[in-house]
Each structure stands twice: as C-alpha cells, then as structure tokens.
Scaffold this motif. Structure first.
Motif, PDB file in Angstrom:
ATOM      1  N   THR A 127       3.614  10.944  -2.373  1.00 23.71           N
ATOM      2  CA  THR A 127       2.505  11.115  -3.320  1.00 23.71           C
ATOM      3  C   THR A 127       1.736  12.380  -2.982  1.00 23.71           C
ATOM      4  O   THR A 127       1.738  12.828  -1.832  1.00 23.71           O
ATOM      5  CB  THR A 127       1.549   9.912  -3.243  1.00 23.71           C
ATOM      6  N   PRO A 128       1.068  12.987  -3.978  1.00 24.40           N
ATOM      7  CA  PRO A 128       0.257  14.173  -3.692  1.00 24.40           C
ATOM      8  C   PRO A 128      -0.864  13.855  -2.701  1.00 24.40           C
ATOM      9  O   PRO A 128      -1.450  12.770  -2.729  1.00 24.40           O
ATOM     10  CB  PRO A 128      -0.315  14.539  -5.063  1.00 24.40           C
ATOM     11  N   LYS A 129      -1.146  14.783  -1.814  1.00 31.19           N
ATOM     12  CA  LYS A 129      -2.207  14.584  -0.823  1.00 31.19           C
ATOM     13  C   LYS A 129      -3.559  14.458  -1.527  1.00 31.19           C
ATOM     14  O   LYS A 129      -3.814  15.098  -2.530  1.00 31.19           O
ATOM     15  CB  LYS A 129      -2.230  15.756   0.152  1.00 31.19           C
ATOM     16  N   GLY A 130      -4.395  13.619  -0.972  1.00 31.75           N
ATOM     17  CA  GLY A 130      -5.716  13.412  -1.548  1.00 31.75           C
ATOM     18  C   GLY A 130      -5.776  12.251  -2.512  1.00 31.75           C
ATOM     19  O   GLY A 130      -6.866  11.779  -2.849  1.00 31.75           O
ATOM     20  N   LEU A 131      -4.610  11.779  -2.980  1.00 33.39           N
ATOM     21  CA  LEU A 131      -4.578  10.633  -3.887  1.00 33.39           C
ATOM     22  C   LEU A 131      -4.317   9.349  -3.100  1.00 33.39           C
ATOM     23  O   LEU A 131      -3.555   9.351  -2.135  1.00 33.39           O
ATOM     24  CB  LEU A 131      -3.495  10.814  -4.951  1.00 33.39           C
ATOM     25  N   LYS A 132      -4.927   8.275  -3.524  1.00 28.84           N
ATOM     26  CA  LYS A 132      -4.742   6.991  -2.860  1.00 28.84           C
ATOM     27  C   LYS A 132      -3.332   6.471  -3.111  1.00 28.84           C
ATOM     28  O   LYS A 132      -2.828   6.492  -4.236  1.00 28.84           O
ATOM     29  CB  LYS A 132      -5.768   5.981  -3.376  1.00 28.84           C
ATOM     30  N   THR A 133      -2.686   6.003  -2.034  1.00 29.66           N
ATOM     31  CA  THR A 133      -1.329   5.471  -2.157  1.00 29.66           C
ATOM     32  C   THR A 133      -1.387   4.040  -2.678  1.00 29.66           C
ATOM     33  O   THR A 133      -1.942   3.148  -2.027  1.00 29.66           O
ATOM     34  CB  THR A 133      -0.602   5.490  -0.794  1.00 29.66           C
ATOM     35  N   ALA A 134      -0.825   3.832  -3.859  1.00 28.34           N
ATOM     36  CA  ALA A 134      -0.877   2.516  -4.498  1.00 28.34           C
ATOM     37  C   ALA A 134       0.345   1.667  -4.173  1.00 28.34           C
ATOM     38  O   ALA A 134       0.322   0.452  -4.359  1.00 28.34           O
ATOM     39  CB  ALA A 134      -1.010   2.674  -6.010  1.00 28.34           C
ATOM     40  N   VAL A 135       1.429   2.292  -3.714  1.00 23.87           N
ATOM     41  CA  VAL A 135       2.669   1.562  -3.425  1.00 23.87           C
ATOM     42  C   VAL A 135       2.840   1.443  -1.919  1.00 23.87           C
ATOM     43  O   VAL A 135       3.107   2.429  -1.230  1.00 23.87           O
ATOM     44  CB  VAL A 135       3.887   2.276  -4.045  1.00 23.87           C
ATOM     45  N   LYS A 136       2.672   0.232  -1.412  1.00 23.57           N
ATOM     46  CA  LYS A 136       2.854  -0.020   0.014  1.00 23.57           C
ATOM     47  C   LYS A 136       3.888  -1.103   0.280  1.00 23.57           C
ATOM     48  O   LYS A 136       4.412  -1.206   1.378  1.00 23.57           O
ATOM     49  CB  LYS A 136       1.518  -0.409   0.652  1.00 23.57           C
ATOM     50  N   SER A 137       4.175  -1.916  -0.742  1.00 20.11           N
ATOM     51  CA  SER A 137       5.198  -2.951  -0.621  1.00 20.11           C
ATOM     52  C   SER A 137       5.988  -3.006  -1.930  1.00 20.11           C
ATOM     53  O   SER A 137       5.584  -2.422  -2.942  1.00 20.11           O
ATOM     54  CB  SER A 137       4.573  -4.310  -0.321  1.00 20.11           C
ATOM     55  N   PHE A 138       7.096  -3.713  -1.901  1.00 17.81           N
ATOM     56  CA  PHE A 138       7.955  -3.768  -3.081  1.00 17.81           C
ATOM     57  C   PHE A 138       7.241  -4.388  -4.270  1.00 17.81           C
ATOM     58  O   PHE A 138       7.438  -3.970  -5.422  1.00 17.81           O
ATOM     59  CB  PHE A 138       9.220  -4.561  -2.742  1.00 17.81           C
ATOM     60  N   ARG A 139       6.397  -5.362  -4.041  1.00 23.76           N
ATOM     61  CA  ARG A 139       5.669  -6.027  -5.132  1.00 23.76           C
ATOM     62  C   ARG A 139       4.761  -5.066  -5.894  1.00 23.76           C
ATOM     63  O   ARG A 139       4.474  -5.269  -7.075  1.00 23.76           O
ATOM     64  CB  ARG A 139       4.840  -7.179  -4.559  1.00 23.76           C
ATOM     65  N   ASP A 140       4.316  -4.006  -5.220  1.00 23.22           N
ATOM     66  CA  ASP A 140       3.428  -3.044  -5.883  1.00 23.22           C
ATOM     67  C   ASP A 140       4.134  -2.283  -7.002  1.00 23.22           C
ATOM     68  O   ASP A 140       3.479  -1.727  -7.890  1.00 23.22           O
ATOM     69  CB  ASP A 140       2.876  -2.045  -4.851  1.00 23.22           C
ATOM     70  N   LEU A 141       5.465  -2.258  -6.966  1.00 23.49           N
ATOM     71  CA  LEU A 141       6.219  -1.531  -7.999  1.00 23.49           C
ATOM     72  C   LEU A 141       6.115  -2.219  -9.361  1.00 23.49           C
ATOM     73  O   LEU A 141       6.398  -1.606 -10.389  1.00 23.49           O
ATOM     74  CB  LEU A 141       7.691  -1.418  -7.591  1.00 23.49           C
ATOM     75  N   LYS A 142       5.694  -3.472  -9.338  1.00 24.25           N
ATOM     76  CA  LYS A 142       5.588  -4.224 -10.587  1.00 24.25           C
ATOM     77  C   LYS A 142       4.560  -3.611 -11.537  1.00 24.25           C
ATOM     78  O   LYS A 142       4.726  -3.650 -12.761  1.00 24.25           O
ATOM     79  CB  LYS A 142       5.217  -5.674 -10.269  1.00 24.25           C
ATOM     80  N   ASN A 143       3.515  -3.026 -10.951  1.00 26.91           N
ATOM     81  CA  ASN A 143       2.416  -2.505 -11.774  1.00 26.91           C
ATOM     82  C   ASN A 143       2.252  -0.988 -11.651  1.00 26.91           C
ATOM     83  O   ASN A 143       1.193  -0.468 -12.008  1.00 26.91           O
ATOM     84  CB  ASN A 143       1.107  -3.196 -11.365  1.00 26.91           C
ATOM     85  N   GLN A 144       3.257  -0.305 -11.129  1.00 29.49           N
ATOM     86  CA  GLN A 144       3.155   1.137 -10.931  1.00 29.49           C
ATOM     87  C   GLN A 144       4.306   1.874 -11.604  1.00 29.49           C
ATOM     88  O   GLN A 144       5.444   1.409 -11.579  1.00 29.49           O
ATOM     89  CB  GLN A 144       3.161   1.468  -9.429  1.00 29.49           C
ATOM     90  N   MET A 145       3.993   3.017 -12.201  1.00 28.06           N
ATOM     91  CA  MET A 145       5.037   3.891 -12.723  1.00 28.06           C
ATOM     92  C   MET A 145       5.511   4.781 -11.578  1.00 28.06           C
ATOM     93  O   MET A 145       4.719   5.537 -11.000  1.00 28.06           O
ATOM     94  CB  MET A 145       4.500   4.750 -13.860  1.00 28.06           C
ATOM     95  N   VAL A 146       6.786   4.667 -11.225  1.00 21.69           N
ATOM     96  CA  VAL A 146       7.314   5.434 -10.098  1.00 21.69           C
ATOM     97  C   VAL A 146       8.619   6.110 -10.495  1.00 21.69           C
ATOM     98  O   VAL A 146       9.403   5.574 -11.289  1.00 21.69           O
ATOM     99  CB  VAL A 146       7.559   4.539  -8.859  1.00 21.69           C
ATOM    100  N   THR A 147       8.840   7.286  -9.928  1.00 20.83           N
ATOM    101  CA  THR A 147      10.098   7.999 -10.141  1.00 20.83           C
ATOM    102  C   THR A 147      11.123   7.489  -9.141  1.00 20.83           C
ATOM    103  O   THR A 147      10.843   7.390  -7.949  1.00 20.83           O
ATOM    104  CB  THR A 147       9.901   9.510  -9.945  1.00 20.83           C
ATOM    105  N   VAL A 148      12.317   7.142  -9.640  1.00 22.69           N
ATOM    106  CA  VAL A 148      13.374   6.612  -8.779  1.00 22.69           C
ATOM    107  C   VAL A 148      14.680   7.329  -9.089  1.00 22.69           C
ATOM    108  O   VAL A 148      14.859   7.907 -10.163  1.00 22.69           O
ATOM    109  CB  VAL A 148      13.559   5.086  -8.964  1.00 22.69           C
TER     110      VAL A 148
END
Length: 324
Positions: A127-148
């Motif tokens: 993630t870009p520096k300075g931004l809060k990391t929202a994805v810390k576990s697999f369950r967090d991917l349920k509510n996050q848009m992520v590039t894979v």
C-alpha cells in the motif's frame, strides 16, 4: 491337472507383467535425449522464482534449481516461460513434461504432484506510505477492493469465497504495482518475496509491505510422469541434505540475509581463551620482573660486601656451635 497348469501360467504371466512394469518405469527416464529433451515450463512473471530478464532469457530461483536437478539426473532439458495458464495447457496437451504448480485442487487435474514443496508462498499487501493498511487478514478481503494476480492463489481464494467482485484482476503485476506507487492509491495482495523484489527492482519508494494472515501457497512439481517426479524428489532431497541449495536461496530468495557464520558460543570460547592467555602472560611477565629485581638487589649487596672485605676494614668469623 488343468487347474494346476492354469495357476502355473497365471503366476508366470503375473511375474512377466510385474517385471515389464518395473523395467518400463526404470527406463522411462530414458525417453529424454538431446533430440527429445525434457520440456520444463514455468511462469514468465513470478519474480524472483521465474521470469524473463531484459534479454528475454529465463532467470530466477526455479530456473537455477531445475538446472541443478537435471544436471544431477543427467537429463537433457529446455526451459520455456509463458503465462501460467498457457503452461498448464501445454502440460495437458503434452507439449510440456514438467511444470511448477500450486499444490492444491486448482491444478490437480493437469497431472501428478511431487512430494516435495519447492517454495512456500506467503502473502502480503503493498500500500502507499501514509495510508492506513486495511488488509491484515484474509477476512478483510471481503470488504476491500484489492489488485490480485490473474489465477493466482489470492484470486482463486476470493472467487471460492464469493468475493470475486472485490478483486481487481491484473495480468501484468509489474505495471500494476508501479501504478499504485505513482498514483499513491490502491492496494495489491501477492507473494511477499515477489512484491519485495518488484519494490527493490523498480525503486518504488512510496510503498510499504504488510503481511496478510491467510493460507500460504505451496509450489510443487507437476507432471504426468510419476517416475520422473520420484527421481526429482530424491535428487532434491540429496541436494538439500548436502546444502547445495543454500547458495541459490541466498542469491534469489534472501539476498539481504547475512551469510551464516560461526556459532556464537565459539566466539565466547575464543574470547575466554584469549583472556586466560593474556592473564597467564601478565603473571609470567610480573614474576620475571620480580625475579630480576631480586637478583639485582642481591648482586648490589654482594658487590657492597666484597668492597668492604677488600678494604681490610672488617673480618668475618664463623662460630661452629657443635665444635664450640
């Protein structure tokens, strides 16, 4: 008698088939030659495991590993790197003899897996520096848009859990991670070492890595030739036991890790030995100086007494008690 004869021929036939099967397995490795080399295929963009360098040549940990294995087994081979889906299709169509695949149900239909885990793929989020990391576990991917990565482990898992609509699927991950770095927005979940390699290689100083608590991926050899897989497993075990894989791991997977040196306790023992030696040397020098001072004092006294005797100013008498 006819029944005995039938049993006799059944035993002979069974023994013949068993022997033929053993010989066919032992000779199956002989199908590979200079005219017909073993074809090894792998992904063209899984840094630092396998990728095409700037000259378009195969490079990476798995490329060096396959070279060691084929050299040990004395098997002529060629390496081809393609998109992973094309690699699996080539294996299915008989255009490839050996590939590396995820050791799970997704690729089991393409052949048999070897027993050895070649690499263990942990997952992280960039993630870009300075931004809060929202994805810390697999369950967090349920509510996050992520590039894979297209058809990667994370992509498979998100589809299986019904979160496929949250996945931004990209085939060119090198370009994707550079875009996130330059724009300062977005997040990408992929193999930890791959993300670290890309960040270092392209000098992406606006990104930070955070481990994601989710299932790891196991990379194993995949082939329709079980006997080939058995030979590779055995050769890999021998290379690992003799520590011939350590230079490859140091070069490709852990270049920042210091080369293991001597155990710490050996340095403590060496330091203690030097301390004892220094103490012994100190005591020896001190004792020698003490003896030198004593000898000098005795010499000075003797010289003084001899001078007095020589001047005839004093005489010495010896009194023997027993003789009176």
């Amino acid at each position: 008698m006819p029944m005995m004869r039938n049993r006799y021929w059944i035993i002979i036939l069974s023994f013949t088939l068993l022997t033929a099967n053993v010989y066919s397995q032992s000779d199956s490795i002989g199908v590979y030659s200079e005219e017909r080399p073993l074809v090894f295929e792998d992904s063209e963009s899984i840094w630092p495991y396998s990728y095409l360098n700037e000259d378009g040549e195969p490079e990476g940990y798995c490329i060096d590993l396959i070279h060691l294995l084929m050299q040990k087994l004395d098997i002529p081979y060629v390496v081809r790197l393609k998109n992973h889906q094309e690699v699996l299709q080539d294996l299915k169509d008989g255009k490839a003899d050996l590939v590396l695949g995820l050791g799970d149900v997704y690729e089991k239909k393409y052949g048999y897996y070897g027993r050895t885990t070649i690499t263990l793929l942990t997952q992280s989020v960039a993630t870009p520096k300075g931004l809060k990391t929202a994805v810390k576990s697999f369950r967090d991917l349920k509510n996050q848009m992520v590039t894979v990565k297209d058809s990667g482990l994370c992509h498979h898992l998100m589809v299986d859990y019904g979160w496929g609509d949250r996945a931004i699927v990209r085939r060119d991950m090198a370009k994707a991670i550079q875009e996130i770095n330059d724009k300062g927005e977005g997040q990408i979940v992929w193999n930890t070492l791959t993300l670290k390699w890309l960040i270092n290689h392209y000098h992406l100083d606006n990104l930070s890595l955070t481990p994601v608590n989710m299932p790891h991926g196991e990379t194993k050899f995949l082939s329709p030739d079980r006997h080939l897989l058995d030979l590779i497993d055995k050769a890999y075990a021998e290379l690992s036991a003799t520590e011939q894989l350590l230079p490859l791991e140091q070069k490709w997977l852990y270049p920042d890790r210091e080369v293991p040196g001597r155990p710490l306790w050996e340095w403590y023992v060496a330091g203690l030995a030097l301390l004892i030696l220094a103490l012994i040397l100190f005591l020896y020098i001190r004792e020698r100086k003490k003896r030198a001072r004593t000898a000098a004092a005795i010499h000075e006294m003797s010289t003084h007494i001899n001078g007095i005797v020589a001047s005839d100013k004093i005489r010495f008498w010896a009194y023997l008690v027993r003789k009176q």
